[in-house]
Design a protein around this motif. Structure first.
Motif, short mmCIF file in Angstrom:
data_model
loop_
_atom_site.label_atom_id
_atom_site.label_comp_id
_atom_site.label_asym_id
_atom_site.label_seq_id
_atom_site.Cartn_x
_atom_site.Cartn_y
_atom_site.Cartn_z
N ASP A 72 25.39 -25.42 46.34
CA ASP A 72 24.28 -25.90 46.96
C ASP A 72 23.16 -25.25 46.17
O ASP A 72 21.95 -25.81 45.84
N ALA A 73 23.11 -23.95 46.21
CA ALA A 73 22.17 -22.84 45.71
C ALA A 73 22.01 -23.31 44.11
O ALA A 73 20.80 -23.34 43.69
N SER A 74 23.15 -23.61 43.52
CA SER A 74 23.20 -23.86 41.91
C SER A 74 22.35 -25.19 41.86
O SER A 74 21.47 -25.37 40.80
N LEU A 75 22.86 -26.34 42.44
CA LEU A 75 22.21 -27.44 42.22
C LEU A 75 20.53 -27.41 42.67
O LEU A 75 19.85 -27.93 42.03
N LYS A 76 20.35 -26.64 43.79
CA LYS A 76 18.68 -26.32 44.05
C LYS A 76 17.92 -25.87 43.09
O LYS A 76 16.71 -26.06 42.88
N LEU A 78 18.78 -25.90 39.86
CA LEU A 78 18.48 -26.72 38.76
C LEU A 78 17.57 -27.80 38.98
O LEU A 78 16.86 -28.05 38.22
N GLN A 79 17.58 -28.38 40.16
CA GLN A 79 16.62 -29.33 40.52
C GLN A 79 14.97 -28.84 40.45
O GLN A 79 14.04 -29.26 39.96
N ASP A 80 15.13 -27.51 40.80
CA ASP A 80 13.43 -26.92 40.78
C ASP A 80 13.24 -26.83 39.39
O ASP A 80 12.11 -27.02 39.03
N ALA A 81 14.24 -26.32 38.57
CA ALA A 81 13.90 -26.06 37.22
C ALA A 81 13.37 -27.14 36.49
O ALA A 81 12.62 -27.26 35.55
N THR A 283 17.51 -18.67 49.60
CA THR A 283 17.27 -19.69 48.39
C THR A 283 16.07 -20.23 48.56
O THR A 283 15.68 -20.78 47.57
N ARG A 284 15.71 -20.57 49.75
CA ARG A 284 14.71 -21.62 49.98
C ARG A 284 13.26 -20.91 49.98
O ARG A 284 12.23 -21.56 50.16
N THR A 285 13.26 -19.52 49.98
CA THR A 285 12.10 -19.09 50.26
C THR A 285 10.86 -19.32 49.48
O THR A 285 9.69 -19.47 49.85
N LYS A 286 11.07 -19.52 48.19
CA LYS A 286 9.99 -19.65 47.08
C LYS A 286 9.83 -21.28 46.70
O LYS A 286 8.85 -21.54 46.22
N ASP A 287 10.55 -22.17 47.50
CA ASP A 287 10.47 -23.45 47.21
C ASP A 287 9.12 -24.01 47.78
O ASP A 287 8.86 -23.77 48.95
#
Length: 308
Positions: A72-76, A78-81, A283-287
């Motif tokens: 989940d963290a890796s997909l997130k 990648l999506q953000d990037a 993993t969501r802190t800076k999103d």
């Protein structure tokens, strides 16, 4: 690694979140047969069943639970990037956020959150999931965050593991409420009056006593509990229709007065006080979208009477 493509990981993440082939298929935009085929490939690649069918849906194996947070963290990431962000405007957000909370916080926060999100981010939808963490194992709430079942949870004063971040929303003490016209109830109850009344206790388990009773027991005092219920709303309804009284978090008093016409008394002893936090995975802190969501929760909490 050469045998794994991105679509397989997306299917894995959807199955871990939804626990259903049908729901996972809808989530990733594939047919059910395609998701079933992807699951067979994943099982072969991982040499593990990953998900086992049960009456409660697809239950993850231990290996699946180990893999889910990292995938989940890796997909997130990648999506953000790969997402082009022209600006950080919530009006441009397109997302569904899942928030975990019990019925106390749902009563206080859902109306304000729904209105605020509709105004600021019309393409964002909210889903509220019931959290039982107040009286059950708080690890359940953290497990929901870790596997991506929820994006954010609102819970009361527990120690938070280091892999999560949290923000203090406020705190609440307790007061006693009773129906209007109660023959024996009055503001400024004495200890004798308080303990002579029949009480309602909130508990999501089959518990005999609560934190209120623990505080009383330290003084060698017991109250008479005549009703135990698993929902704050049920406790308030019963209070309004009987001569039982209810020791309730102060933050719920405006709702109790407006919706049920209840009257209020301060407690004749020092009761426990609870801090209230919103908690999320680090993993969501800076999103940006998650930051905006947390700000909305914080603002609405203060408007709802949850104050530091």
């Amino acid at each position: 690694m050469n045998a794994i493509d991105l679509n397989l990981l997306k299917v894995f993440s959807a199955l871990a979140a939804e626990r259903s082939v049908t729901k996972a298929a809808n989530s990733v935009g594939l047919s059910q047969p395609a998701v079933s085929h992807a699951l067979r490939r994943l099982r072969d690649l991982m040499d593990d069943e990953l998900f086992i069918r049960s009456t409660d849906g697809m239950q993850p194996t231990e290996r699946c639970r180990e893999l889910a947070p990292a995938i989940d963290a890796s997909l997130k990431m990648l999506q953000d990037a790969m997402t082009v962000k022209d600006d950080n405007d919530p009006a441009n957000l397109r997302a569904t956020y899942r928030l975990g909370m019990n019925d106390l916080f749902s009563t206080l926060l859902v109306p304000g959150l729904t209105a605020r999100v509709a105004k600021q981010a019309p393409n964002v939808s909210l889903r509220f999931l019931h959290s039982m963490a107040i009286n059950q194992n708080v690890d359940d709430a953290y497990s929901d965050l870790e596997r991506g079942r929820i994006d954010l949870t609102v819970i009361q004063d527990f120690d938070t593991p280091s892999r999560f971040d949290r923000e203090l929303l406020g705190a609440s003490e307790f007061v006693c409420v009773a129906r209007a016209g109660h023959p024996l109830f009055q503001p400024g109850l004495s200890m004798e009056q308080y303990t002579s009344l029949g009480h309602i206790m909130f508990t999501t388990l089959d518990a005999e006593y609560s934190r209120i009773d623990e505080a009383l027991s330290k003084m060698g005092i017991r109250r008479r509990i005549e009703l135990r219920v698993p929902h704050y709303s049920a406790a308030l309804s019963a209070t309004a229709l009987t001569d039982l009284v209810y020791t309730v978090p102060r933050i719920l008093v405006p709702h109790a007065e407006q919706a049920f016409g209840l009257q209020v008394s301060e407690l004749p002893f020092e009761a426990p006080f609870r801090k209230i936090f919103q908690v999320w995975h680090r993993t969501r802190t800076k999103d940006f979208g998650h930051q905006w969501l947390r700000n909305v929760v914080s603002d609405v909490s203060q408007l709802s009477g949850i104050v530091p």
